[in-house]
Design a protein around this motif. Structure first.
Motif, mmCIF file in Angstrom:
data_model
loop_
_atom_site.group_PDB
_atom_site.id
_atom_site.type_symbol
_atom_site.label_atom_id
_atom_site.label_comp_id
_atom_site.label_asym_id
_atom_site.label_seq_id
_atom_site.Cartn_x
_atom_site.Cartn_y
_atom_site.Cartn_z
ATOM 1 N N GLY A 225 12.169 83.904 70.295
ATOM 2 C CA GLY A 225 12.261 82.622 69.592
ATOM 3 C C GLY A 225 13.685 82.187 69.335
ATOM 4 O O GLY A 225 14.648 82.892 69.649
ATOM 5 N N ALA A 226 13.815 80.991 68.715
ATOM 6 C CA ALA A 226 15.143 80.443 68.416
ATOM 7 C C ALA A 226 15.692 81.104 67.151
ATOM 8 O O ALA A 226 14.955 81.331 66.191
ATOM 9 C CB ALA A 226 15.038 78.936 68.220
ATOM 10 N N ILE A 227 16.999 81.413 67.186
ATOM 11 C CA ILE A 227 17.654 82.004 66.008
ATOM 12 C C ILE A 227 18.953 81.240 65.779
ATOM 13 O O ILE A 227 19.752 81.066 66.715
ATOM 14 C CB ILE A 227 17.974 83.504 66.225
ATOM 15 N N ASP A 228 19.188 80.791 64.550
ATOM 16 C CA ASP A 228 20.402 80.035 64.239
ATOM 17 C C ASP A 228 21.537 80.975 63.824
ATOM 18 O O ASP A 228 21.284 82.087 63.319
ATOM 19 C CB ASP A 228 20.141 79.045 63.092
ATOM 20 N N CYS A 229 22.749 80.511 63.996
ATOM 21 C CA CYS A 229 23.900 81.312 63.537
ATOM 22 C C CYS A 229 25.101 80.394 63.322
ATOM 23 O O CYS A 229 25.159 79.297 63.870
ATOM 24 C CB CYS A 229 24.251 82.394 64.544
ATOM 25 N N ASP A 230 26.058 80.887 62.523
ATOM 26 C CA ASP A 230 27.316 80.161 62.361
ATOM 27 C C ASP A 230 28.324 80.586 63.423
ATOM 28 O O ASP A 230 29.140 79.781 63.868
ATOM 29 C CB ASP A 230 27.912 80.442 60.971
ATOM 30 N N LYS A 231 28.292 81.871 63.774
ATOM 31 C CA LYS A 231 29.230 82.375 64.788
ATOM 32 C C LYS A 231 28.464 83.262 65.760
ATOM 33 O O LYS A 231 27.485 83.923 65.377
ATOM 34 C CB LYS A 231 30.348 83.187 64.125
ATOM 35 N N LEU A 232 28.959 83.279 66.998
ATOM 36 C CA LEU A 232 28.285 84.035 68.043
ATOM 37 C C LEU A 232 29.311 84.896 68.786
ATOM 38 O O LEU A 232 30.332 84.379 69.254
ATOM 39 C CB LEU A 232 27.641 83.056 69.033
ATOM 40 N N GLY A 233 29.023 86.188 68.886
ATOM 41 C CA GLY A 233 29.876 87.084 69.674
ATOM 42 C C GLY A 233 29.136 87.471 70.949
ATOM 43 O O GLY A 233 28.032 88.002 70.889
ATOM 44 N N MET A 234 29.733 87.177 72.100
ATOM 45 C CA MET A 234 29.117 87.571 73.385
ATOM 46 C C MET A 234 29.764 88.874 73.837
ATOM 47 O O MET A 234 30.947 88.897 74.160
ATOM 48 C CB MET A 234 29.404 86.524 74.448
ATOM 49 N N VAL A 235 28.972 89.931 73.875
ATOM 50 C CA VAL A 235 29.527 91.243 74.214
ATOM 51 C C VAL A 235 28.593 91.908 75.224
ATOM 52 O O VAL A 235 27.943 92.903 74.927
ATOM 53 C CB VAL A 235 29.708 92.103 72.940
ATOM 54 N N VAL A 236 28.515 91.326 76.426
ATOM 55 C CA VAL A 236 27.475 91.739 77.367
ATOM 56 C C VAL A 236 28.025 92.272 78.694
ATOM 57 O O VAL A 236 27.298 92.308 79.694
ATOM 58 C CB VAL A 236 26.475 90.577 77.617
ATOM 59 N N ALA A 237 29.249 92.708 78.721
ATOM 60 C CA ALA A 237 29.862 93.379 79.880
ATOM 61 C C ALA A 237 29.552 92.649 81.191
ATOM 62 O O ALA A 237 29.926 91.492 81.370
ATOM 63 C CB ALA A 237 29.435 94.849 79.920
ATOM 64 N N GLY A 238 28.818 93.297 82.097
ATOM 65 C CA GLY A 238 28.573 92.742 83.429
ATOM 66 C C GLY A 238 27.792 91.447 83.445
ATOM 67 O O GLY A 238 27.729 90.773 84.477
ATOM 68 N N HIS A 239 27.184 91.075 82.314
ATOM 69 C CA HIS A 239 26.454 89.810 82.259
ATOM 70 C C HIS A 239 27.228 88.714 81.518
ATOM 71 O O HIS A 239 26.652 87.687 81.147
ATOM 72 C CB HIS A 239 25.072 90.013 81.614
ATOM 73 N N SER A 240 28.519 88.918 81.333
ATOM 74 C CA SER A 240 29.323 87.930 80.604
ATOM 75 C C SER A 240 29.329 86.585 81.311
ATOM 76 O O SER A 240 29.277 85.532 80.668
ATOM 77 C CB SER A 240 30.760 88.441 80.446
#
Ligand SMILES: Cc1cc2nc3c(=O)[nH]c(=O)nc-3n(C[C@H](O)[C@H](O)[C@H](O)COP(=O)(O)OP(=O)(O)OC[C@H]3O[C@@H](n4cnc5c(N)ncnc54)[C@H](O)[C@@H]3O)c2cc1C
Length: 414
Positions: A225-240
């Motif tokens: 489902g949808a999740i709201d946030c104020d800040k997002l950290g993308m830390v997905v290595a090979g899927h960046s």
């Protein structure tokens, strides 16, 4: 959460181990978080941990599409060292190595950090010059390393043939406090500590879309489902690259498979880590007795998270001249992970074109060693918008020509 201790083990032994808590809670996502971290590998979990520990930010979710630690964190050969050439690299990798020294105590979780020492072999004159230069740079940076001669190499690792006809050992760069740690335990220890701070570690939750309003992130769409946030950290290595595409920008990164293998277990044969970058193989012995062997990346970009026959041959062929005893061992298993490689072989810890989105990637073939330092720095970047450890690692450095070139000193290595 109950502390792990010798007393707790004795107590549980008396009652058939019925009193242990789950290491981390299983929770459904809330509607909104202050910070969402995508990717429950070591870097994502460490980022969340230091957000809580150093900045008191605990309304955090860590979203993982598979199982935590199931990416490169659980697939690597666990070499830890900080003998990099450039100052910004030495700063973050040495911060990381020093955090490994006390990680088991900090997390109350045994990550089996084993500072047994790492040699990077010099087998060409080019490497001799390169490693001597790195040793001098490390001395200026306060990182303890030394150049050692072939006799000392042989003394540290008697199973090595230093007189190989093609690639004799000419010396090595020795870091006595480098070593290994247990990779799963690093992920599990951080996950347990995050959960203990009230954060939600949510597995089987794939991020499928990134929602924005007026150039600012407002949430993610996931398989839960949808999740709201104020800040997002993308830390997905090979899927960046995949994630950044969802957010509408491109990263200067390539994804490629990196493979490793282990032999059958044998009696203790070597008690240090050896990296042979000319022939491109590296080796250590696990506590179970397996020889843990890593090689190079596939020669083409791909998302193939598995091993291949030609790589076994290539890697073992590269190592047998220097380690003749390997020729007599059977292989036990082989695997691959998808690593995220930048042009200058240095990571990206950066703000992005979208307000509120931060990216941590580009650790390529050597990011296990960086997990605590990267998490420490990334947490500061997310919490304060700036960190001295990340200043040089912006994604925009490629546009500006401010490379942190580690390809000679370290980029091909792990
Ligand atoms: C064979 C091999 C050997 C290596 N050897 C060494 C070594 O000896 N020393 C060293 O320092 N480093 C080594 N590395 C590199 C090291 O493993 C990585 O740099 C490091 O583990 C990266 O950690 P991470 O947390 O960034 O990525 P990962 O552990 O890969 O975590 C990223 C997570 O993101 C998740 N994810 C991806 N997309 C989504 C999505 N859309 N939604 C939700 N979740 C998502 C993935 O499932 C994954 O669990 C090696 C790597 C490999 C493959």
């Amino acid at each position: 959460m109950k502390r792990y201790s010798a007393f707790a083990i004795a107590r549980e032994a008396m009652r058939n181990h019925t009193g242990w808590d789950r290491a981390w809670a299983k929770r459904a996502p809330k509607k909104k978080y202050d910070v969402i971290i995508v990717g429950a590998g070591g870097h994502g979990l460490a980022t969340a941990y230091y957000l809580g520990k150093n900045f008191g930010i605990t309304n955090v979710a860590i979203l993982e599409k598979g199982w935590l630690g199931g990416g490169n964190t659980g697939r690597n050969t666990t070499i830890i060292r900080s003998n990099y050439l450039q100052d910004p690299s030495a700063a973050i990798y040495e911060k990381s190595r020093s955090l490994y020294e006390t990680m088991s105590q900090d997390l109350n979780y045994n990550v089996m950090f084993s500072p047994r020492g790492v040699i990077m072999l010099a087998q060409t004159q080019h490497e001799v010059r390169g490693y001597k230069r790195t040793a001098h740079a490390n001395a200026l940076q306060g990182v303890t390393t030394e150049w050692i001669d072939p006799a000392r190499v042989k003394e540290l690792c008697p199973i090595m043939n230093i007189d190989g006809p093609r690639y004799p050992v000419l010396g090595g760069l020795w870091q006595a406090r480098g070593g290994t740690a247990r990779h799963d335990a690093v992920a599990w220890g951080y996950a347990r500590a995050c959960s203990d701070m009230g954060m939600d570690v949510i597995q089987q939750c794939e991020v499928k879309g990134v929602r924005q309003q007026n150039g600012k992130v407002v949430g993610v769409d996931t398989t839960q489902g949808a999740i709201d946030c104020d800040k997002l950290g993308m830390v997905v290595a090979g899927h960046s690259g995949v994630l950044s595409q969802m957010a509408g920008f491109r990263l200067p990164i390539e994804s490629v498979a990196l493979q490793a293998l282990v032999s059958e277990p044998i009696k203790p044969a070597m008690d240090i880590v050896v990296m042979a970058n000319t022939v491109h193989g590296y080796l250590s012995q696990s506590d179970k007795g397996e020889m843990v062997i890593g090689g190079g990346t596939d020669g083409y970009n791909n998302y193939t998270q598995r091993g291949s026959f030609h790589h076994i041959e290539e890697t073992v062929r590269a190592l047998v001249e220097t380690f003749p005893m390997l020729a007599r061992l059977k292989m036990l298993r082989q695997w691959g992970g998808i690593v995220d490689v930048t042009g200058d072989r240095s990571p990206i810890l950066s703000k992005t074109p979208v307000e509120g989105i931060f990216v941590n990637c580009g650790w390529g073939t050597g990011g296990f060693k960086a997990i605590p330092g990267s998490g420490w720095a990334m947490a500061e970047l997310i919490a304060k918008g700036q960190s001295p450890l990340t200043d040089e690692f912006s994604m925009f450095r490629f546009r500006e020509g401010k490379f942190i070139d580690e390809s000679v000193a370290a980029g091909g290595a792990h």
